[in-house]
Design a protein around this motif. Sequence first.
Motif, PDB file in Angstrom:
ATOM      1  N   TYR A   1      61.502  98.710  70.338  1.00  0.00           N
ATOM      2  CA  TYR A   1      62.786  98.756  69.386  1.00  0.00           C
ATOM      3  C   TYR A   1      62.288  96.990  68.872  1.00  0.00           C
ATOM      4  O   TYR A   1      62.796  96.032  68.273  1.00  0.00           O
ATOM      5  CB  TYR A   1      63.936  97.258  71.208  1.00  0.00           C
ATOM      6  CG  TYR A   1      64.674  99.175  71.134  1.00  0.00           C
ATOM      7  CD1 TYR A   1      65.261  99.524  69.792  1.00  0.00           C
ATOM      8  CD2 TYR A   1      63.945 100.042  72.700  1.00  0.00           C
ATOM      9  CE1 TYR A   1      65.917 100.876  70.945  1.00  0.00           C
ATOM     10  CE2 TYR A   1      64.582 100.792  72.923  1.00  0.00           C
ATOM     11  CZ  TYR A   1      65.960 101.868  71.868  1.00  0.00           C
ATOM     12  OH  TYR A   1      65.815 102.999  71.717  1.00  0.00           O
ATOM     13  N   TRP A   2      61.845  95.612  69.635  1.00  0.00           N
ATOM     14  CA  TRP A   2      61.182  95.077  68.913  1.00  0.00           C
ATOM     15  C   TRP A   2      60.601  95.221  67.583  1.00  0.00           C
ATOM     16  O   TRP A   2      61.078  94.176  66.517  1.00  0.00           O
ATOM     17  CB  TRP A   2      60.384  93.795  70.020  1.00  0.00           C
ATOM     18  CG  TRP A   2      59.777  92.874  69.663  1.00  0.00           C
ATOM     19  CD1 TRP A   2      59.729  92.028  68.062  1.00  0.00           C
ATOM     20  CD2 TRP A   2      58.277  92.009  70.129  1.00  0.00           C
ATOM     21  NE1 TRP A   2      59.043  90.308  68.518  1.00  0.00           N
ATOM     22  CE2 TRP A   2      58.579  90.193  68.967  1.00  0.00           C
ATOM     23  CE3 TRP A   2      57.836  91.919  70.833  1.00  0.00           C
ATOM     24  CZ2 TRP A   2      57.669  89.807  69.052  1.00  0.00           C
ATOM     25  CZ3 TRP A   2      56.541  91.130  71.570  1.00  0.00           C
ATOM     26  CH2 TRP A   2      56.389  90.039  70.561  1.00  0.00           C
TER      27      TRP A   2
ATOM     28  N   GLY B   1      62.400  96.676  65.556  1.00  0.00           N
ATOM     29  CA  GLY B   1      63.535  94.916  65.174  1.00  0.00           C
ATOM     30  C   GLY B   1      62.847  94.079  63.373  1.00  0.00           C
ATOM     31  O   GLY B   1      63.294  93.787  63.070  1.00  0.00           O
ATOM     32  N   SER B   2      61.583  94.430  63.826  1.00  0.00           N
ATOM     33  CA  SER B   2      60.265  93.543  62.739  1.00  0.00           C
ATOM     34  C   SER B   2      60.535  93.992  61.911  1.00  0.00           C
ATOM     35  O   SER B   2      59.575  93.594  60.529  1.00  0.00           O
ATOM     36  CB  SER B   2      59.243  93.609  63.476  1.00  0.00           C
ATOM     37  OG  SER B   2      59.597  91.989  65.294  1.00  0.00           O
TER      38      SER B   2
ATOM     39  N   VAL C   1      64.830  94.650  60.136  1.00  0.00           N
ATOM     40  CA  VAL C   1      65.686  92.931  58.948  1.00  0.00           C
ATOM     41  C   VAL C   1      65.017  92.860  58.341  1.00  0.00           C
ATOM     42  O   VAL C   1      65.059  92.473  57.438  1.00  0.00           O
ATOM     43  CB  VAL C   1      65.606  92.074  60.462  1.00  0.00           C
ATOM     44  CG1 VAL C   1      65.940  91.009  60.210  1.00  0.00           C
ATOM     45  CG2 VAL C   1      65.901  92.490  61.307  1.00  0.00           C
TER      46      VAL C   1
ATOM     47  N   SER D   1      67.757  86.563  64.018  1.00  0.00           N
ATOM     48  CA  SER D   1      67.630  87.076  63.006  1.00  0.00           C
ATOM     49  C   SER D   1      66.134  86.622  62.836  1.00  0.00           C
ATOM     50  O   SER D   1      65.428  86.860  62.203  1.00  0.00           O
ATOM     51  CB  SER D   1      68.569  86.987  62.124  1.00  0.00           C
ATOM     52  OG  SER D   1      69.045  85.333  62.212  1.00  0.00           O
TER      53      SER D   1
ATOM     54  N   THR E   1      64.062  85.005  64.859  1.00  0.00           N
ATOM     55  CA  THR E   1      63.036  86.016  65.141  1.00  0.00           C
ATOM     56  C   THR E   1      62.553  87.464  64.590  1.00  0.00           C
ATOM     57  O   THR E   1      60.903  87.336  64.696  1.00  0.00           O
ATOM     58  CB  THR E   1      62.674  86.539  66.764  1.00  0.00           C
ATOM     59  OG1 THR E   1      63.796  85.028  66.883  1.00  0.00           O
ATOM     60  CG2 THR E   1      61.430  86.286  67.183  1.00  0.00           C
ATOM     61  N   LEU E   2      63.225  87.875  63.987  1.00  0.00           N
ATOM     62  CA  LEU E   2      63.028  89.743  63.267  1.00  0.00           C
ATOM     63  C   LEU E   2      62.282  89.502  61.883  1.00  0.00           C
ATOM     64  O   LEU E   2      61.821  90.321  61.402  1.00  0.00           O
ATOM     65  CB  LEU E   2      64.472  90.416  63.789  1.00  0.00           C
ATOM     66  CG  LEU E   2      64.355  90.336  64.791  1.00  0.00           C
ATOM     67  CD1 LEU E   2      65.794  91.606  65.600  1.00  0.00           C
ATOM     68  CD2 LEU E   2      63.035  90.859  65.729  1.00  0.00           C
ATOM     69  N   TYR E   3      63.127  88.486  61.305  1.00  0.00           N
ATOM     70  CA  TYR E   3      63.115  88.355  59.631  1.00  0.00           C
ATOM     71  C   TYR E   3      61.477  87.647  59.043  1.00  0.00           C
ATOM     72  O   TYR E   3      61.206  86.412  59.659  1.00  0.00           O
ATOM     73  CB  TYR E   3      64.204  87.470  59.444  1.00  0.00           C
ATOM     74  CG  TYR E   3      64.093  87.323  57.661  1.00  0.00           C
ATOM     75  CD1 TYR E   3      64.279  88.362  56.898  1.00  0.00           C
ATOM     76  CD2 TYR E   3      63.795  86.867  57.110  1.00  0.00           C
ATOM     77  CE1 TYR E   3      64.142  88.662  55.500  1.00  0.00           C
ATOM     78  CE2 TYR E   3      63.760  86.027  55.338  1.00  0.00           C
ATOM     79  CZ  TYR E   3      63.755  87.476  55.159  1.00  0.00           C
ATOM     80  OH  TYR E   3      63.757  87.009  53.663  1.00  0.00           O
TER      81      TYR E   3
ATOM     82  N   TRP F   1      60.788  82.869  73.880  1.00  0.00           N
ATOM     83  CA  TRP F   1      61.506  82.799  73.075  1.00  0.00           C
ATOM     84  C   TRP F   1      62.337  81.460  73.380  1.00  0.00           C
ATOM     85  O   TRP F   1      63.292  80.906  71.900  1.00  0.00           O
ATOM     86  CB  TRP F   1      63.169  84.034  73.021  1.00  0.00           C
ATOM     87  CG  TRP F   1      63.237  84.231  71.948  1.00  0.00           C
ATOM     88  CD1 TRP F   1      63.409  83.645  69.518  1.00  0.00           C
ATOM     89  CD2 TRP F   1      64.926  84.255  71.159  1.00  0.00           C
ATOM     90  NE1 TRP F   1      64.646  84.075  69.899  1.00  0.00           N
ATOM     91  CE2 TRP F   1      65.234  83.921  70.620  1.00  0.00           C
ATOM     92  CE3 TRP F   1      66.275  84.584  73.048  1.00  0.00           C
ATOM     93  CZ2 TRP F   1      66.553  84.071  70.604  1.00  0.00           C
ATOM     94  CZ3 TRP F   1      67.504  83.895  72.702  1.00  0.00           C
ATOM     95  CH2 TRP F   1      67.455  83.672  71.431  1.00  0.00           C
TER      96      TRP F   1
ATOM     97  N   MET G   1      58.971  84.464  63.775  1.00  0.00           N
ATOM     98  CA  MET G   1      58.526  86.190  63.657  1.00  0.00           C
ATOM     99  C   MET G   1      56.988  85.802  64.567  1.00  0.00           C
ATOM    100  O   MET G   1      56.819  85.725  65.844  1.00  0.00           O
ATOM    101  CB  MET G   1      58.545  86.445  62.972  1.00  0.00           C
ATOM    102  CG  MET G   1      58.035  87.976  62.945  1.00  0.00           C
ATOM    103  SD  MET G   1      57.185  89.451  62.022  1.00  0.00           S
ATOM    104  CE  MET G   1      59.148  89.951  62.001  1.00  0.00           C
TER     105      MET G   1
END
Length: 257
Positions: free
Chosen positions: A17-18, A21-22, A25, A57, A59-61, A106, A122
């Motif tokens: 899932y990480w 999401g990366s 996003v 966001s 962290t994923l963008y 995080w 990220m």
Amino acid sequence: MSDIGDWFKNIPFITRYWFAGSIAVPLIGKLGLIGPMYLVLWPEAFFHKFQIWRPLSATLYFPVGPGTGFLYLVNLYFLYQYSSRLESGAFDGRPADYMFMLLFNWICIVITGLMMDMQLLMIPLIMSVLYVWAQLNRDTVVSFWFGTRFKACYLPWVILGFNYIIGGSVVNELIGNLVGHLYFFLMFKYPMDLGGRSFLSTPQFLYQMFPNRRGGVSGFGVPPSRRPLPQEQAGGGGGGGGGGRHNWGQGFRLGDD
């Protein structure tokens, strides 16, 4: 497509899932479905406008473009490789403990980002996970690009230099390494190797959300009982106190499947 689907399903649960999401996003930002200005971490918007999604966001963008695409793909590869190895290795069967490590890293990175006005988180989180893996497999010899070989404990610093060459900055990588070191020291080094008290432990609600499945490394943050040496058994346990370093695992070579 079925091969890609099978590959994706075989990625460890949290990493899957990480990783997804990366990809999703940055794609959303690239297509303009949500403006990138709403995805990065801005302290003023977070504190004064209560845009509380920004730490997640950010962290994923990642702003993918002609000048950043290669750096993004390299770090996406690091995320997949080392998060998968850590989740299915030292944290195998203990998703709650792995999720706690990610949450601790995080939160530390978000606090640092707000203090230092960092808009993208990220790379620091990926590097913190890579650092923990490298320390748990510190004596494993890894192969990097161009045939270079060295112990895994040096890998985070080699990657820091590599990302500086291709990206022009080391702040994100350095913060990730420092946060990873903080977690490793408090969770493993200090209580297990130095015999100190445990400062970190996984909250019970995470065990309820992510119950243990099977084996793994037991007693996170608790000094394991040392097995007596053969001469101690023969002599009734009379002498010797040390015990040496804990064996953190066999590890992998960089680039192994």
